[in-house]
Design a protein around this motif. Structure first.
Motif, PDB file in Angstrom:
ATOM      1  N   PRO A 153       0.829  -1.213   0.000  1.00  0.00           N
ATOM      2  CA  PRO A 153       0.000   0.000   0.000  1.00  0.00           C
ATOM      3  C   PRO A 153       0.866   1.267   0.000  1.00  0.00           C
ATOM      4  N   LEU A 154       0.427   2.276  -0.753  1.00  0.00           N
ATOM      5  CA  LEU A 154       1.221   3.503  -0.914  1.00  0.00           C
ATOM      6  C   LEU A 154       1.629   4.149   0.417  1.00  0.00           C
ATOM      7  N   PRO A 155       0.743   4.171   1.448  1.00  0.00           N
ATOM      8  CA  PRO A 155       1.149   4.854   2.686  1.00  0.00           C
ATOM      9  C   PRO A 155       2.365   4.233   3.368  1.00  0.00           C
ATOM     10  N   GLU A 156       2.729   3.011   2.974  1.00  0.00           N
ATOM     11  CA  GLU A 156       3.891   2.395   3.626  1.00  0.00           C
ATOM     12  C   GLU A 156       5.220   2.906   3.048  1.00  0.00           C
ATOM     13  N   TYR A 157       5.153   3.565   1.887  1.00  0.00           N
ATOM     14  CA  TYR A 157       6.384   4.093   1.287  1.00  0.00           C
ATOM     15  C   TYR A 157       6.767   5.424   1.922  1.00  0.00           C
ATOM     16  N   GLU A 158       8.056   5.695   1.960  1.00  0.00           N
ATOM     17  CA  GLU A 158       8.555   6.968   2.490  1.00  0.00           C
ATOM     18  C   GLU A 158       8.094   8.091   1.554  1.00  0.00           C
ATOM     19  N   HIS A 159       7.658   9.212   2.123  1.00  0.00           N
ATOM     20  CA  HIS A 159       7.020  10.294   1.369  1.00  0.00           C
ATOM     21  C   HIS A 159       7.850  10.765   0.160  1.00  0.00           C
ATOM     22  N   GLN A 160       9.130  11.131   0.417  1.00  0.00           N
ATOM     23  CA  GLN A 160       9.942  11.673  -0.689  1.00  0.00           C
ATOM     24  C   GLN A 160      10.253  10.600  -1.728  1.00  0.00           C
ATOM     25  N   TYR A 161      10.494   9.393  -1.239  1.00  0.00           N
ATOM     26  CA  TYR A 161      10.797   8.266  -2.127  1.00  0.00           C
ATOM     27  C   TYR A 161       9.639   8.053  -3.101  1.00  0.00           C
ATOM     28  N   LEU A 162       8.417   8.004  -2.535  1.00  0.00           N
ATOM     29  CA  LEU A 162       7.231   7.741  -3.355  1.00  0.00           C
ATOM     30  C   LEU A 162       7.069   8.813  -4.431  1.00  0.00           C
ATOM     31  N   HIS A 163       7.290  10.078  -4.048  1.00  0.00           N
ATOM     32  CA  HIS A 163       7.076  11.140  -5.028  1.00  0.00           C
ATOM     33  C   HIS A 163       8.225  11.266  -6.027  1.00  0.00           C
ATOM     34  N   ARG A 164       9.334  10.619  -5.748  1.00  0.00           N
ATOM     35  CA  ARG A 164      10.387  10.548  -6.774  1.00  0.00           C
ATOM     36  C   ARG A 164      10.051   9.449  -7.777  1.00  0.00           C
ATOM     37  N   LYS A 165       9.347   8.423  -7.289  1.00  0.00           N
ATOM     38  CA  LYS A 165       9.061   7.274  -8.144  1.00  0.00           C
ATOM     39  C   LYS A 165       7.747   7.426  -8.914  1.00  0.00           C
ATOM     40  N   VAL A 166       6.765   8.016  -8.273  1.00  0.00           N
ATOM     41  CA  VAL A 166       5.464   8.190  -8.937  1.00  0.00           C
ATOM     42  C   VAL A 166       5.328   9.672  -9.254  1.00  0.00           C
ATOM     43  N   VAL A 167       5.467   9.998 -10.519  1.00  0.00           N
ATOM     44  CA  VAL A 167       5.508  11.416 -10.881  1.00  0.00           C
ATOM     45  C   VAL A 167       4.348  11.765 -11.797  1.00  0.00           C
ATOM     46  N   LEU A 168       3.702  12.858 -11.471  1.00  0.00           N
ATOM     47  CA  LEU A 168       2.564  13.309 -12.266  1.00  0.00           C
ATOM     48  C   LEU A 168       3.032  14.399 -13.222  1.00  0.00           C
ATOM     49  N   VAL A 169       2.796  14.202 -14.502  1.00  0.00           N
ATOM     50  CA  VAL A 169       3.153  15.250 -15.455  1.00  0.00           C
ATOM     51  C   VAL A 169       1.864  15.762 -16.055  1.00  0.00           C
ATOM     52  N   GLU A 170       1.558  17.017 -15.760  1.00  0.00           N
ATOM     53  CA  GLU A 170       0.285  17.549 -16.253  1.00  0.00           C
ATOM     54  C   GLU A 170       0.469  18.183 -17.615  1.00  0.00           C
ATOM     55  N   GLN A 171      -0.670  18.252 -18.308  1.00  0.00           N
ATOM     56  CA  GLN A 171      -0.623  18.834 -19.641  1.00  0.00           C
ATOM     57  C   GLN A 171      -0.228  20.309 -19.559  1.00  0.00           C
TER      58      GLN A 171
END
Ligand SMILES: Nc1ncnc2c1ncn2[C@@H]1O[C@H](COP(=O)(O)OP(=O)(O)OP(=O)(O)O)[C@@H](O)[C@H]1O
Ligand SMILES: [Mg+2]
Length: 484
Positions: A331-349
């Protein structure tokens, strides 16, 4: 007093500057960690008012107030002691002013604080009205609603003016009562000293000295009363700041997991979600789907079907009400905050650009980013030529005005894996680097058809999944979507 006054003042001013900086920073770092719902429920203008008005005001008031209060307290005690020594009876009478004055001030300060709070709310409402009107100027023009907006603004201003008038009126009234009290005590002291002179229990010299001292003490007592009152008022005005500082984000910030390798399997498992602002309307209902590594999965669906909400859950901007979003089975909450946002990146239009150079925008939030990684990502995203063509290259500031999509580089750099580009000629997604899992949200048939797999949402529920060819053959929700 003469010797120390400037040094003390200077010390307190320095303290004030430091206090302002540290309170401002504390408030800011606290706010950026709040839940998104907090920002939805708090107008931006109100938060701005805290930084531009309240923090400077509290910080100016605290050290200056403490400085003046400290000086007046010492002076009042020392000179008061002389007065008691000279004529204890008269001194007691003169001191009567103190409890009465304090009572009046307490009432006045409670009133003033309440009015100041209303005033702050009214100013924030006016500011947010202006912000709203400016932001929606096109809509106002289309509906020719200029007059309504003008009227709304004028009503807001009238409300502020009324509060200001009330504040001034109450201040005048309380000052009048205060002065009357002072005058009455003075008359009493003069009357009593006249009696003592007549009885011969005191000399004219002692009396004159006493009256001079009374004057001095009176001034310092006033400073203590008004200063303390002002001090409390400003602390009261800063009440919102303390409230914000006390506010803890409700969301779970993150766990400790930072696996060195990620496969990139994403799974939504029976996810339900409702926005706190609209609890009656469930936005995601039992949503389950998988996104496989090495594939481009597109999330399709009509407006309001919940696509952006699903992406927000994947980015952990929000957490599901029930169900789970898993990354490699965890589950996503188990990942470290900064780590998760380095790995899952949102690129908006249409990404938000922060002030700063291109480099600062691209490496936003990334602690260690090598020059080679930057170049690699820029090349993969096809932006290298554009950047190199600029006079200052990566260090070009706010005025570069280039295509915002360049921030898509953030994906490449952030994941450290490269980039995916939709090649129009090939009609399919081409992996230019080592990027693993891609979830695309779009309404454009060209983008959807080029995906490896589709997940179609309708009214917050998954209605179809499969390859574009399969879904087109089925003539179901996806086909209807393409026909719109
Ligand atoms: N912050 C919010 N608070 C309350 N309701 C919201 C919020 N954001 C979205 N919604 C509601 O949730 C539903 C799903 O919205 P969402 O933005 O996820 O849809 P979408 O599929 O991305 O739509 P679009 O194609 O228009 O981008 C809509 O009914 C919308 O009104
Ligand atoms: Mg959307």
């Amino acid at each position: 007093s003469v010797l120390f006054s400037r040094c003390r003042g200077c010390l307190f001013l320095l303290l004030q500057a430091r206090l302002r900086q540290s309170l401002n920073l504390r408030l800011f770092s606290h706010l950026v960690r709040q839940d998104l719902d907090f920002f939805q429920g708090t107008p931006a203008a109100e938060l701005l008012a805290q930084f531009s008005m309240e923090v400077p005001r509290v910080c100016a008031a605290a050290p200056t107030g403490a400085n003046h209060l400290f000086r007046s307290l010492v002076m009042a005690l020392v000179v008061g002691a002389f007065m008691v020594g000279l004529a204890p009876g008269l001194a007691l009478l003169a001191l009567l002013e103190l409890p009465l004055g304090i009572t009046i001030h307490r009432i006045q300060s409670a009133r003033k604080r309440a009015l100041q709070r209303s005033m702050l709310e009214a100013s924030a409402q006016t500011a947010s009205g202006v912000q709203e009107s400016v932001g929606a100027i096109e809509t106002i023009r289309i509906f020719s609603a200029e007059e309504e907006e003008e009227e709304r603004h004028s009503l807001n201003l009238a409300k502020e003016l009324k509060l200001k008038e009330r504040m001034e009126l109450e201040l005048a009234l309380f000052t009048l009562v205060q002065r009357m009290l002072q005058l009455a005590i003075r008359v009493l002291v003069l009357f009593q000293s006249h009696q003592q002179l007549r009885d011969g229990t005191t000399t004219p010299g002692t009396l004159v000295t006493f009256l001079l001292y009374q004057d001095t003490v009176g001034k310092h007592v006033q400073v203590l009363l008004y200063g303390f009152n002002e001090f409390l008022n400003n602390a009261g005005a800063g009440q919102k700041i303390w409230e914000y500082l006390d506010r803890k984000p409700t969301g779970n910030v993150g766990g400790m997991r930072e696996p060195p390798e990620l496969q990139g399997h994403i799974a939504f498992q029976n996810v339900f979600f409702t926005y706190p602002g609209n609890p009656e309307h469930p936005v995601l209902k039992d949503v389950s789907f998988k996104v496989h590594p090495g594939e481009v999965t597109a999330l399709a669906g009509p407006n309001g079907s919940g696509k952006s909400t699903a992406v927000a859950l994947l980015e952990r901007l929000r957490d599901p009400g029930s169900g789970k979003v898993l990354l490699d089975g965890i589950p996503l909450p188990e990942y470290e905050h900064q780590y998760l946002h380095r790995k899952v990146v949102l690129v908006e239009q249409d990404p938000v650009l922060f002030s700063g150079t291109i480099r600062e925008n691209v490496v936003l939030g990334l602690e260690h980013c090598e020059e080679s990684e930057l170049r690699e990502a820029a090349t993969a995203a096809g932006a290298m030529d554009f950047i190199q063509g600029l006079e200052q290259g990566w260090n070009t500031g706010e005025s570069w005005g280039g295509p915002k999509g360049i921030l898509g580089l953030h994906l490449g750099v952030g994941v450290g894996l490269g980039h995916w580009i939709l090649r129009p000629q090939a009609q399919r997604w081409v992996r230019t680097g080592l990027a693993r899992t891609v979830l695309v949200v779009s309404h454009r048939p060209r983008v959807l058809d080029a995906a490896d797999r589709l997940v179609v949402l309708e009214h917050g529920a998954v209605v179809e999944t499969g390859t574009p060819a399969e879904l087109q053959k089925r003539c179901g929700a996806y086909s209807h979507l393409l026909l719109r």
